[in-house]
Structure formats: C-alpha cells, structure tokens
Design an enzyme around this catalytic site. Sequence first.
Site, PDB file in Angstrom:
ATOM      1  CD  GLU A  90       4.157  -3.593  11.228  1.00  0.00           C
ATOM      2  OE1 GLU A  90       3.746  -3.536  10.394  1.00  0.00           O
ATOM      3  OE2 GLU A  90       4.602  -4.222  11.800  1.00  0.00           O
ATOM      4  CB  CYS A 103      -1.842  -2.607   3.316  1.00  0.00           C
ATOM      5  SG  CYS A 103      -0.810  -4.303   3.417  1.00  0.00           S
ATOM      6  CB  CYS A 110       1.515 -14.571  10.956  1.00  0.00           C
ATOM      7  SG  CYS A 110       0.943 -15.692   9.846  1.00  0.00           S
ATOM      8  CB  CYS A 114       6.375 -16.369   6.020  1.00  0.00           C
ATOM      9  SG  CYS A 114       5.426 -17.849   4.921  1.00  0.00           S
ATOM     10  CB  CYS A 117       7.411 -12.822   6.972  1.00  0.00           C
ATOM     11  SG  CYS A 117       5.511 -11.804   7.106  1.00  0.00           S
ATOM     12  CG  ASN A 288      10.865  -4.634   2.194  1.00  0.00           C
ATOM     13  OD1 ASN A 288      11.516  -3.288   1.633  1.00  0.00           O
ATOM     14  ND2 ASN A 288       9.219  -4.086   1.610  1.00  0.00           N
ATOM     15  CB  CYS A 329       4.615  -7.611   5.873  1.00  0.00           C
ATOM     16  SG  CYS A 329       2.994  -9.275   6.220  1.00  0.00           S
TER      17      CYS A 329
HETATM   18  N1  SAH Z   1      -0.576 -14.301   5.002  1.00  0.00           N
HETATM   19  C1  SAH Z   1      -0.957 -13.656   3.914  1.00  0.00           C
HETATM   20  C2  SAH Z   1      -1.058 -12.642   3.434  1.00  0.00           C
HETATM   21  C3  SAH Z   1       0.489 -10.963   4.723  1.00  0.00           C
HETATM   22  S1  SAH Z   1       1.646 -11.163   4.144  1.00  0.00           S
HETATM   23  C4  SAH Z   1       0.029 -14.116   2.624  1.00  0.00           C
HETATM   24  O1  SAH Z   1       0.745 -14.618   3.038  1.00  0.00           O
HETATM   25  O2  SAH Z   1      -0.222 -13.901   1.900  1.00  0.00           O
HETATM   26  C5  SAH Z   1       1.337 -10.124   2.376  1.00  0.00           C
HETATM   27  C6  SAH Z   1       2.888 -10.033   1.036  1.00  0.00           C
HETATM   28  O3  SAH Z   1       3.529  -9.706   2.100  1.00  0.00           O
HETATM   29  C7  SAH Z   1       3.170 -11.484   0.935  1.00  0.00           C
HETATM   30  O4  SAH Z   1       2.956 -11.191  -0.677  1.00  0.00           O
HETATM   31  C8  SAH Z   1       4.378 -11.897   1.674  1.00  0.00           C
HETATM   32  O5  SAH Z   1       4.467 -12.991   1.212  1.00  0.00           O
HETATM   33  C9  SAH Z   1       4.560 -10.361   1.794  1.00  0.00           C
HETATM   34  N2  SAH Z   1       6.077 -10.286   2.673  1.00  0.00           N
HETATM   35  C10 SAH Z   1       6.195 -10.993   3.945  1.00  0.00           C
HETATM   36  N3  SAH Z   1       7.381 -10.009   4.042  1.00  0.00           N
HETATM   37  C11 SAH Z   1       7.903  -9.648   3.369  1.00  0.00           C
HETATM   38  C12 SAH Z   1       9.107  -8.905   2.936  1.00  0.00           C
HETATM   39  N4  SAH Z   1      10.463  -9.176   4.208  1.00  0.00           N
HETATM   40  N5  SAH Z   1       9.533  -8.177   1.733  1.00  0.00           N
HETATM   41  C13 SAH Z   1       8.872  -8.388   1.043  1.00  0.00           C
HETATM   42  N6  SAH Z   1       7.655  -8.744   1.041  1.00  0.00           N
HETATM   43  C14 SAH Z   1       7.558  -9.471   1.690  1.00  0.00           C
END
Ligand code: SAH
Length: 341
Positions: A90, A103, A110, A114, A117, A288, A329
């Site tokens: 994406e 972005c 990944c 997390c 995510c 989100n 994301c």
């Molecule tokens: N792996 C890297 C970059 C990808 S995530 C990182 O961890 O920073 C990019 C951003 O989107 C990160 O700050 C992540 O925590 C956030 N993100 C992921 N899932 C999300 C969600 N459900 N709602 C809001 N932000 C989210």
Amino acid sequence: MLDLKSMDLEEMTSLMKELGEPAFRAKQVFQWLHRGVTSFEEMTNLSKALREKLAETCFITAPQVERKQTSRVDGTVKYLWRLRDGNCVETVLMCYHHGNTVCISSQVGCRMGCAFCASTIGGKVRDLTPAEMLDQVLFTQLDSGKAISNIVLMGIGEPLDNFDTVIRFLELVNHPEGLNIGMRHISLSTCGLVERIDKLAELRLQLTLSVSLHAPDDETRSRIMPANKGVGVDKLFACCRRYFEVTGRRISYEYIMIDGVNDTDWQADLLAKHLKGTPGHVNLIPLNEVAESPLKPSTRVREFQKRLEEQGVTVTVRRKLGGDIDASCGQLRRKRMKEAE
Ligand code: SAH
C-alpha cells in the site's frame, strides 16, 4: 535478469562499460527510469541496439494498480499496488497545504508483531527492493498527476528491518538526476530497533526520525510491541539521545492513544520524565480500529496532551486523514487477503 531501477548511477555506469557503451549512457537510462518509463523503447535517445541489449539483460519494475480508494472527506488516496510476483503493498497520498506527501511501504507484511497494527497479522512475506520503494513514489505521482514533495516511510513494514534497501532507496529518491527529494522532506518511522538506529545515526542523514513509542513503561510496551522485549524503554531513550547528539536532529515520538492501555495519567508523567533531556516532540495518534483487534481508541487524548504539556513536552495531535478508506497501515492489503481466503 537485472533489476535496473534498483541500481545507483555508479552501478549503471559499470553496466554500460560492460556493454561497451560510454558512461554518459548510464545517466540517460537513470533519468528515464526515474521518470517512470516502463519499457526500453521509450528511451528514445538510446540506440536501438542498446535498447535491445538492455531488454535482453534487464527488467523495469512497474507496479499495477490493484485497487485505489479516494476519501470523499479529505481527498486522501490509497493505492494497493500489485508487484511483479503478485504480492501487494500500500501507498497513501495525502495532500496538505504545504505539499503532497506519500506514505510508502518497505516490506510485504511485517515481522514486528505490534498488537494494534494490521500490517503484521500475516507476518513478513518479503523485503521490498529499492526499485519497488521508489516505484511507489513515481507511480503515485504519475497516476495522480500530483507532484510529490514529501515522503514518509510509515506504510507496511519496518524500514530498519530492511536497512540496506531503505538506504539505497533514500539515495535514489534524493538523487539530483532523479526525483531529487531533499532528506529534510523525508521521515522514517521505526518501532525502535536500537542497533539499527545507531547504524542510521552514523550516516548523519538529515531526514526526520520518528520512533513509534506507544508506551513509556516496559510492561505495557512489551505487551503491545514485542520488539521491546529484551531491549526496554530506557535503552531506547538512551539510543534516541545518542541519535540526537550525532545527527543534531530532533526525534518525533509517535504515540497511539489506546483506551485503558497507555492513556493513564501515570503514563503521561512517565513519558514526560523520559523526555526530559531528550529533545523531541510527541505526536499523539488516535487509534484506527483494526477488525482483528480488540483494542479501542482512547477517549482521553486531550487530557493526556494537557498533562504532557504542563510538564513542558511539545505535543501535537495527528489529524486523522482517510478514515473512510482503511488508510491506516496495512488495512487495505489485509482486506484483500481476507477476500481471497
Ligand atoms: N514499522 C514502522 C513503520 C510502520 S507503522 C513503525 O513501527 O514505526 C507506521 C505508524 O503507524 C507507526 O507509528 C504505527 O505505530 C502506526 N500504526 C499502526 N497501526 C495503527 C493503527 N491501528 N492506528 C493508528 N496508527 C497505527
């Protein structure tokens, strides 16, 4: 077959030498590729013989639009690209007053795990190549007709887990013969891989580093971010201080507000304490919701912000864009995967 667009100008120059061509041909090919041509026939200032030789030995990556969603609310566009091997990633295009930002993703999936995510649900499939990262900028620009001025590496994947590729991508996108996007217009977001942050610091790039913090205490952070285990918040902040000392660049800390998990007063206080002596600012992000996850958005964003500000922390609250188009994301890729199941 050689992935021509992933090469830097030096590598392309050696290739031209091998093919018995003068060095300036490399610059011409580099320029064509960075304009987004998809075939050698389009490189009209090269001889037909060279174009044929290149077509026999090299390929040009060109992702296909698998799906495209435009937000009716704010015009944010989300692309789901299909890559050469059928995998999808994406890219999100956001239009602000100060310019158009993309972005981009750095991996297919990944492996960081997390809890909040969507990108990590199926694990990591593979790393992207430099060309596949660059293509997200090039083809978003071509498809939308909007000039891209800023890039954030915040899409699918952990950029520092695909370190060499990301560095090559930065060189390519920053190149004067290519898109020539300045490092100060690029942000890289990481879940906080300390050894890799140290390695990045050594390069002294002028990009903005964002650290996805999401919790100031190890118990919470390790629970929602497995990458924290065995490292811990103290080591991460020490690493961030080193990064600032070496590069002179302030770090931006991302903090998703999750109901009952990381939005309490004591966590705001602990966060403020960690940030004393570490120049940087906090970006609070409304969660989100992801279909597969029980986590809910916090209702205490303003209180948390105020509490941090009272302790001298600079805080911004991220404006939510593309909420109606799964623009967070990995959500669109995830949706397509589920439809295919
Ligand atoms: N792996 C890297 C970059 C990808 S995530 C990182 O961890 O920073 C990019 C951003 O989107 C990160 O700050 C992540 O925590 C956030 N993100 C992921 N899932 C999300 C969600 N459900 N709602 C809001 N932000 C989210």
